[in-house]
Structure formats: C-alpha cells, structure tokens
Design an enzyme around this catalytic site. Structure first.
Site, PDB file in Angstrom:
ATOM      1  N   HIS A   1      -4.112 -17.785  -3.933  1.00  0.00           N
ATOM      2  CA  HIS A   1      -5.000 -16.944  -3.135  1.00  0.00           C
ATOM      3  C   HIS A   1      -6.267 -17.666  -2.684  1.00  0.00           C
ATOM      4  CE1 HIS A   1      -6.526 -16.916  -7.188  1.00  0.00           C
ATOM      5  NE2 HIS A   1      -7.655 -16.365  -6.785  1.00  0.00           N
ATOM      6  N   ASP A   2      -6.490 -18.879  -3.146  1.00  0.00           N
ATOM      7  CA  ASP A   2      -7.731 -19.597  -2.829  1.00  0.00           C
ATOM      8  C   ASP A   2      -7.548 -20.772  -1.872  1.00  0.00           C
ATOM      9  OD1 ASP A   2      -9.575 -18.099  -4.275  1.00  0.00           O
ATOM     10  OD2 ASP A   2      -9.287 -19.243  -6.120  1.00  0.00           O
TER      11      ASP A   2
ATOM     12  N   ASP B   1      -9.778 -17.549 -15.361  1.00  0.00           N
ATOM     13  CA  ASP B   1     -10.472 -18.015 -14.170  1.00  0.00           C
ATOM     14  C   ASP B   1     -11.478 -19.111 -14.523  1.00  0.00           C
ATOM     15  OD1 ASP B   1     -11.094 -17.560 -11.274  1.00  0.00           O
ATOM     16  OD2 ASP B   1     -13.058 -17.007 -12.079  1.00  0.00           O
TER      17      ASP B   1
ATOM     18  N   GLU C   1      -7.209 -21.892 -15.285  1.00  0.00           N
ATOM     19  CA  GLU C   1      -7.628 -22.545 -14.048  1.00  0.00           C
ATOM     20  C   GLU C   1      -8.751 -23.510 -14.411  1.00  0.00           C
ATOM     21  OE1 GLU C   1      -9.295 -21.505  -9.565  1.00  0.00           O
ATOM     22  OE2 GLU C   1      -9.993 -20.324 -11.275  1.00  0.00           O
TER      23      GLU C   1
ATOM     24  N   ASP D   1      -5.263 -11.505 -15.021  1.00  0.00           N
ATOM     25  CA  ASP D   1      -6.334 -12.438 -14.678  1.00  0.00           C
ATOM     26  C   ASP D   1      -7.586 -12.020 -15.428  1.00  0.00           C
ATOM     27  OD1 ASP D   1      -7.933 -14.336 -13.264  1.00  0.00           O
ATOM     28  OD2 ASP D   1      -6.645 -14.090 -11.513  1.00  0.00           O
TER      29      ASP D   1
ATOM     30  N   ASP E   1      -4.126   3.766   2.554  1.00  0.00           N
ATOM     31  CA  ASP E   1      -5.543   3.469   2.779  1.00  0.00           C
ATOM     32  C   ASP E   1      -5.753   2.031   3.253  1.00  0.00           C
ATOM     33  OD1 ASP E   1      -5.012   2.032   0.480  1.00  0.00           O
ATOM     34  OD2 ASP E   1      -6.625   2.932  -0.724  1.00  0.00           O
TER      35      ASP E   1
ATOM     36  N   ASP F   1       0.857  -1.195   0.000  1.00  0.00           N
ATOM     37  CA  ASP F   1       0.000   0.000   0.000  1.00  0.00           C
ATOM     38  C   ASP F   1       0.887   1.237   0.000  1.00  0.00           C
ATOM     39  OD1 ASP F   1      -1.816   2.034   0.522  1.00  0.00           O
ATOM     40  OD2 ASP F   1      -1.986   1.527   2.654  1.00  0.00           O
TER      41      ASP F   1
END
Length: 535
Positions: free
Chosen positions: A326-327, A205, A264, A103, A25, A21
């Site tokens: 990430h899953d 995806d 994927e 992605d 924020d 970041d």
C-alpha cells in the site's frame, strides 16, 4: 496445528478501505472482506488459495494518515464496521483455514488518542512521559534539527504546557516513548486483547523507528532531494535498542501458541533488518526485505539481493518477500515495458512464489492492477498533498479493487473514496476468472504448485552459476524433492545448461506441456520465459 504455519503460508495483504464496500458509502469495510473470503480460499482450486490475510489498520482513527493514526487500539472504526463484524470475519476466515494477521502501529498514536490528550494536559500528567516532550531552546527554538518524514520539523509546540512534542510523521501522529515501561505495558496489553480474540499474528509498522537517541543529538547533514533526505537519520531511527521492542512483543506472543510477528523494518540494509530477528528466538519471526522490493527488473540484481538476505538471516529467522504493498508503486507498473509488461509480471510472480521464504501478495496484484496517476486536486495522501508531483503520494496503489467491469468496478454502488482505475473494464476478477490464460489463473497455478510440492515450501535454496546474463536459475531441495526454477528476465530467447545429464519433469511452463520431460542440460527459455521442473 503447525507452530511454523507462517513458513508455508502465502499471505494476502488487504487494504480494507479499498477492498469491497457493502454499505454503499464508497469505503470498503470488514463485511466486504468476509464476503470475499471464498474468492481467497474456498478449499478448491477455483479460489486463489492463500493461507493468511494481513489487514491494514481498521482501528478508530481521524484518518489523517488513513488508519495509521490510531485513537483506540481496542476497537473498530465505524467506517469499517463494528467489533462484532471483526469477530465474524475472524470466525469465517478460520473456518476456511485462513489466518488473520493484524497491523499494529507501535511508533505513534493519533493526537486524539486518550493517552495523548492526557499527556498534553499538564507537565505533571502521569502520562506525560508516555510521549516525547522537550523544552524549547532559546527564543522558543526547536529541541534539535530532526525533521518529519512527511515534511517539516518533527517538533510541534504545545502552547498550554510550553514544550515541544516529537512526531516522526504528521503533527497529528505524536510518537510514543518506548523507554517508559508503563506505556510499553499498556501497548502490549492492547496487543494481548486481539491475541485473546484469536488473531494469528501481527505485522508491525516501522518498528525500527520506535527508539530515539537518548541525548537527542542533531542528525548530520548530507545531500538529498528534499529536506528530510538531506540528513543522515542516525539519531531519530535505527537505534541499537529498537530491537528491545521486538523482544517485548515476542515475549508476549510466545505466551500464545502458534502466533507470528513480521516487522516492517524500513531500511535498505539487510544486515540491519535481520537484527530484529533476535539471536535466540527472542525477536521477530520475519522481517520484510525492502532491498528486494527496491530492486530493478534484472536477474543479477534479484539474485544478489536474495543471497545477501539469506546470509544476513542465517539461522535466526525466515525470509519474507514482497514486491508491492500500500506504500509503493505496484511492481507491474514499476517494471512496465510496453507489450512485455504482463510477461514481466508473470516472471516476478513466479520468483516471488518459489523463493525460500514467505511471499506477501498485495490485493489486486494477482489480476495485474496498475498504479493510477492522480491530479493534485484528487490526491488525498498527506505525502502527495505536500510533494506532488515530485512524490505523487500513495493513493495510486490504493485504488479500489477491480472485481468486474461495472461503473465502480464492483467495489461499490456509489462514488468510491478514490477514483477507480479506468482499465477496470478489461482488468478485473470476473473477466480473468473466465480466461484460463489470465494472470489471475497463473497466480492460482503458482500457489497451488507451492502447496503441492514440499520443496517449494520448506526446501533449501541454491542458485546456479554460469548461466547467461538475464537468467535467474535456482534449486529448491527438500522433502525428497529437487525443483528447478529458471526465469528469463530479458526480452530475448536464451539457451543454457544447469546439469550434465538426467531428465526432469515439467511442473509449469508456458511452452512445455506439464509432466513432459525436460533435459536440464538443454534448457531453452523464450523471452520472459518461465520453467519450473522437478528433477
């Protein structure tokens, strides 16, 4: 430029929301990625040395599913920056010979996407058939028994037009109808927009969810943990004609030189996943091997998964491997075993980065970031909010990148969107860069070794038989080289032979001196031992 650059590449996955970041924020952004490009590859052995970055979605989105609910395929969400920030990231990455893989989400859009707003406005809308609409059965009954992967029915009733629309995921993620040629053309045009900008490829995806049964038959029932698992999903995904979506995307990307598609294909069936590679260079370049990622930490299991995948692919494509993303729970946490946890992570890394195929490394994997357990009130992921604690959600593998030991791990100067893992005081980039024995420096050595040895990039794969239980040993041969990789998946020392004579040269081993001689007929590996040697 090498048209098959992706075969030699090490790909680094970045979840932009959690990387860095730079505007205080609490949310990562594109400028944060640009700022850390030299960490990833500055052209020297001091950097990680990766070749390409896969970026999770940063399109404008209401963030119901954290970016996988896209409402504009042509822009950047203000949380992550502006389109000019992406242009700068792309240019700076290319200066460092780093490819950018975007992605793309072909299965659904956000319910706030202009296409869907128009589609639901009227049954006579020209975009009505861009999504999947069905009239109710008697007494406003659902069109069939299909369920959403995030829970509940996969059909949502629209009171204005008095029909149901289909959503495999959240109600806020209506599924696109890939049988509509105008919709397909519009989606491919969005991909062409980014190709024209100069992106180097796409990660697609859940491409196997893009087509549905044309008769919309009920899924048969079966046993399972939750309602969704109590159906055999043979009509709402994995349809034979879903390969046609891959064909359309390949036809587009082939118009541009040196581009790559990796899919994927979310299924634990290598033969089914391999279908998406096509037959004559008309499918994906690569498909992820989920059966490999789902493996337990056993040499025999990994060996079987690799060889099943090699047979399934044949000459149609190129293997792609990953252990974390990430899953799914990070592999260092899945394979954790007390004091052996990091040693196991090193064995896994050595395997990932020396197999035939393209390795994908998830941000933080290289420093040993662990999954974080979150209490229910902390959970943001829609899966976790519905199923916690049976399924705690995916937030645990999405926590902020741990750059240093400061309050927010160097990720931000303000409270981050997800809590930082408390182990960031001891597990972070700054500390590990200074420690020559760290996991980070081990990843750097492996990646450099891969670059320096053609057999590890493009060589053939052949496993050794007759080794002790717990040993995964294989040969990579090509470019005038033969390289032996021997990995001990157990917590005990093992001795074995992979040849009758000859002398090898050690390339990497925790116990042996680099460039020292090694006899393939007398290999000794300590617990969780690793040997990479040129024969």
């Amino acid at each position: 430029m090498n048209a098959d650059w992706w075969k030699k590449a090490v790909v680094y996955q970045i979840y932009p929301r959690s990387f860095l970041d730079t505007d205080a924020d609490g949310i990562g952004n594109l400028n944060g990625i640009t700022e850390k490009l030299d960490y990833l590859n500055d052209g020297t052995p001091n950097s990680l040395g990766i070749d390409a970055i896969w970026l999770n979605p940063f399109y404008p989105s209401p963030q119901c599913d954290f970016g996988y609910d896209v409402m504009d395929y042509y822009n950047v969400d203000p949380q992550y920056g502006a389109i000019e920030d992406f242009d700068r990231l792309l240019a700076e990455a290319h200066k460092r010979s780093i490819k950018i893989i975007m992605d793309v989400v072909p299965g659904h859009t956000s319910h706030l996407h202009p296409w869907f707003i128009e589609s639901r406005s009227s049954k006579r809308s020209p975009k009505r058939d861009w999504y999947i609409w069905k009239p109710p059965r008697a007494f406003r009954g659902y069109p069939n028994n299909w369920l959403g992967v995030f829970g509940g029915r996969a059909w949502d009733y629209d009171g204005k037009t008095r029909e149901y629309y289909y959503h495999n995921s959240l109600p806020e993620q209506p599924d696109l109808n890939w049988r509509n040629p105008e919709m397909a053309k519009a989606f491919l045009s969005a991909m062409a927009f980014w190709l024209d900008k100069g992106v180097d490829g796409f990660r697609i995806d859940v491409i196997n969810y893009t087509m549905k049964d044309q008769q919309f038959r009920n899924n048969p029932l079966c046993l399972g943990r939750r309602p969704y698992d109590m159906q055999r999903h043979i009509y709402d995904k994995d349809r034979p004609d879903a390969v046609e979506v891959a064909n359309k995307m390949r036809a587009l990307t082939d118009k541009y030189p040196n581009k790559m598609l990796v899919g994927e294909v979310y299924i634990d069936n290598p033969d089914e996943a391999a279908r998406y590679l096509g037959e004559n260079g008309d499918g994906l370049h690569m498909a992820f091997n989920f059966s490999f990622m789902f493996s337990r930490f056993r040499a025999e299991i990994f060996k079987k998964k690799v060889e099943t995948w090699e047979r399934a692919i044949g000459d149609r494509g190129w293997p792609a491997y990953f252990l974390s993303n990430h899953d799914y729970v990070r592999h260092i946490s899945r394979y954790a075993k007390g004091k052996w946890t990091e040693a196991r992570a090193r064995v896994a890394a050595a395997m990932l980065l020396t197999l035939r195929g393209t390795p994908f490394v998830y941000q933080g994997e290289e420093i040993g970031m662990r999954n974080l357990w979150l209490w229910k009130h902390e959970v943001l992921d829609p899966i976790g909010r519905k199923y916690w604690p049976v399924h705690p959600g995916r937030d645990g593998e999405r926590t902020p990148m741990q750059w240093n030991s400061e309050k927010y791990a160097g990720f931000s100067t303000e409270d981050p969107w997800l809590r930082v893992h408390p182990n960031h005081k001891t597990v972070n980039v700054a500390l590990e860069e200074k420690d020559p024995t760290s996991l980070l420096n081990f990843y750097k050595k492996l990646i450099r070794l891969r670059k320096e040895n053609p057999a590890l990039q493009m060589g053939d794969y052949k496993s050794f038989e007759g080794v002790p239980e717990g040993i995964f040993a294989y040969l990579r041969e090509g470019g005038g080289q033969k390289i032996l990789i021997a990995l001990n998946f157990t917590q005990k020392p093992l001795q074995f032979s992979v040849g009758k004579g000859g002398i090898g040269r050690v390339l990497l081993s925790p116990l042996e001196t680099v460039n020292a001689d090694i006899k393939p007929s007398q290999i000794k590996l300590p617990p969780c031992g690793i040997l990479i040697a040129e024969l």
